[in-house]
Design an enzyme around this catalytic site. Structure first.
Site, short mmCIF file in Angstrom:
data_model
loop_
_atom_site.label_atom_id
_atom_site.label_comp_id
_atom_site.label_asym_id
_atom_site.label_seq_id
_atom_site.Cartn_x
_atom_site.Cartn_y
_atom_site.Cartn_z
N ASP A 185 1.15 -0.97 0.23
CA ASP A 185 0.31 -0.16 -0.43
C ASP A 185 0.23 1.37 0.12
OD1 ASP A 185 -2.45 1.38 0.02
OD2 ASP A 185 -2.65 1.70 2.22
N ASN A 202 -10.48 -2.13 -6.41
CA ASN A 202 -9.49 -1.18 -7.04
C ASN A 202 -9.76 -0.86 -8.77
OD1 ASN A 202 -6.38 -2.34 -6.21
ND2 ASN A 202 -7.42 -0.73 -5.24
N TRP A 203 -11.00 -1.54 -9.26
CA TRP A 203 -12.00 -1.20 -10.26
C TRP A 203 -11.98 -0.23 -10.48
CZ3 TRP A 203 -9.78 -3.84 -13.95
CH2 TRP A 203 -9.78 -5.44 -14.16
N ARG A 234 -0.04 7.49 -2.56
CA ARG A 234 0.63 8.85 -2.03
C ARG A 234 2.37 8.81 -1.27
NH1 ARG A 234 -1.59 5.77 3.35
NH2 ARG A 234 -1.57 4.14 2.46
C1 FPP Z 1 -1.96 0.10 -3.23
O1 FPP Z 1 -0.68 1.38 -3.03
C2 FPP Z 1 -1.21 -0.73 -4.73
C3 FPP Z 1 -2.08 -0.20 -5.26
C4 FPP Z 1 -3.17 -0.47 -5.56
C5 FPP Z 1 -1.55 -1.29 -7.00
C6 FPP Z 1 -0.20 -2.34 -5.80
C7 FPP Z 1 0.72 -2.44 -7.61
C8 FPP Z 1 2.23 -2.40 -7.47
C9 FPP Z 1 3.09 -2.74 -6.30
C10 FPP Z 1 2.79 -2.22 -9.21
C11 FPP Z 1 2.70 -3.54 -9.91
C12 FPP Z 1 3.01 -5.09 -9.40
C13 FPP Z 1 3.51 -5.37 -9.92
C14 FPP Z 1 3.37 -7.33 -9.01
C15 FPP Z 1 3.64 -5.82 -10.57
P1 FPP Z 1 -2.64 2.95 -3.79
O2 FPP Z 1 -2.30 2.96 -5.19
O3 FPP Z 1 -3.64 2.55 -3.49
O4 FPP Z 1 -2.07 4.35 -2.88
P2 FPP Z 1 -2.60 4.74 -1.97
O5 FPP Z 1 -3.05 4.10 -0.53
O6 FPP Z 1 -0.88 5.96 -1.34
O7 FPP Z 1 -3.57 5.49 -2.83
#
Ligand code: FPP
Length: 241
Positions: free
Chosen positions: A17, A65-66, A21
């Site tokens: 996660d 996430n969709w 941010r």
């Molecule tokens: C959460 O951060 C992360 C995700 C929704 C995507 C995870 C993907 C990766 C780590 C990169 C690619 C993965 C692979 C397997 C190649 P967030 O965007 O929810 O962060 P936030 O809470 O700060 O908004």
């Protein structure tokens, strides 16, 4: 379900996660955080077998996430495709078996093809299992498992009295893989967000402040060492009581 005391986490599961941010704090678009996050995935997967980890599960995209903006979803799907294309040979050579958990029905067809190719290519490997959770949600997984078991009962292939915890574990998308010993969540949030709810019944949790793009192999090494110091009691009393 066998419950056994482990000093070394056999299965580590990570909620990656904080990419968004991390990027916004640096004045960059959220998707930049995902690109940097993908680099971390490579490093963490590389070091995990050296730490004695036999199963590594990474939560890459949840059913929720969709609901993100279309552009961000497209960037993530393209990162997953790129990751598979770049990593398949190396992971195969390292003896890593890759398995994807989640609902494939909404994923782009070209991504699903790559996922199937990677699973088939690495199916015989035994050094470590890498489970990538994409379009995954624990409640949806449990619902699917209940539906499949109900069909078996309705068709007379399974009797309700024979359903035990192992039957349910086996019906999950993670069937055949040991439950997580340690679940890590980055970015300071203390939630489990519909991730491996059945499987994590006895897991230790580590909620850490770093965002995923700052999560280093050294940090994982520390968490694995700290796990060895924890006393897991599974509801029983401590050995010294
Ligand atoms: C959460 O951060 C992360 C995700 C929704 C995507 C995870 C993907 C990766 C780590 C990169 C690619 C993965 C692979 C397997 C190649 P967030 O965007 O929810 O962060 P936030 O809470 O700060 O908004």
């Amino acid at each position: 379900m066998t419950v056994e005391e482990r000093k070394q986490p056999h299965h580590v599961a990570i909620i990656m996660d904080g990419n968004g941010r991390w990027a916004v704090r640096r004045g960059r678009p959220r998707t930049y955080g995902h690109h940097r996050g993908a680099e971390r995935v490579r490093e963490i997967v590389d070091i995990a077998p050296d730490l004695g980890i036999k199963v590594l599960t990474l939560f890459a995209f949840s059913t929720e996430n969709w609901n993100r903006p279309g552009y961000e979803v497209r960037v993530l799907m393209s990162l997953f495709r790129r990751y598979i294309a770049r990593e398949v040979d190396g992971l195969d050579a390292e003896g890593v078996r890759v398995r994807f958990i989640g609902d494939r029905s909404h994923l782009p067809k070209n991504l699903v093809k790559l996922m199937e190719m990677m699973e088939a290519r690495t199916a015989g490997n035994t050094r470590m299992v890498l489970q990538l959770a994409i379009s995954y949600g624990s409640r949806a997984e449990m619902t699917g498992a209940v539906q499949r078991l109900a069909v078996e009962v309705a068709e007379g292939r399974l009797s309700p009295q024979d359903i035990d915890q192992d039957t349910i574990s086996g019906a999950m998308m993670t069937g055949g893989v040991a439950d997580p010993d340690l679940v890590v969540r980055t970015s300071g949030e203390q939630r489990v967000s519909n991730f491996l709810l059945w499987q994590s019944a006895y897991a230790e949790y580590a909620f850490i402040d770093e965002c995923w793009p700052d999560f280093t192999p050294e940090r994982l090494t520390e968490l694995v060492a700290a796990f060895g110091q924890r006393e897991r009691r599974y509801g029983a009393l401590a050995a010294s009581s």
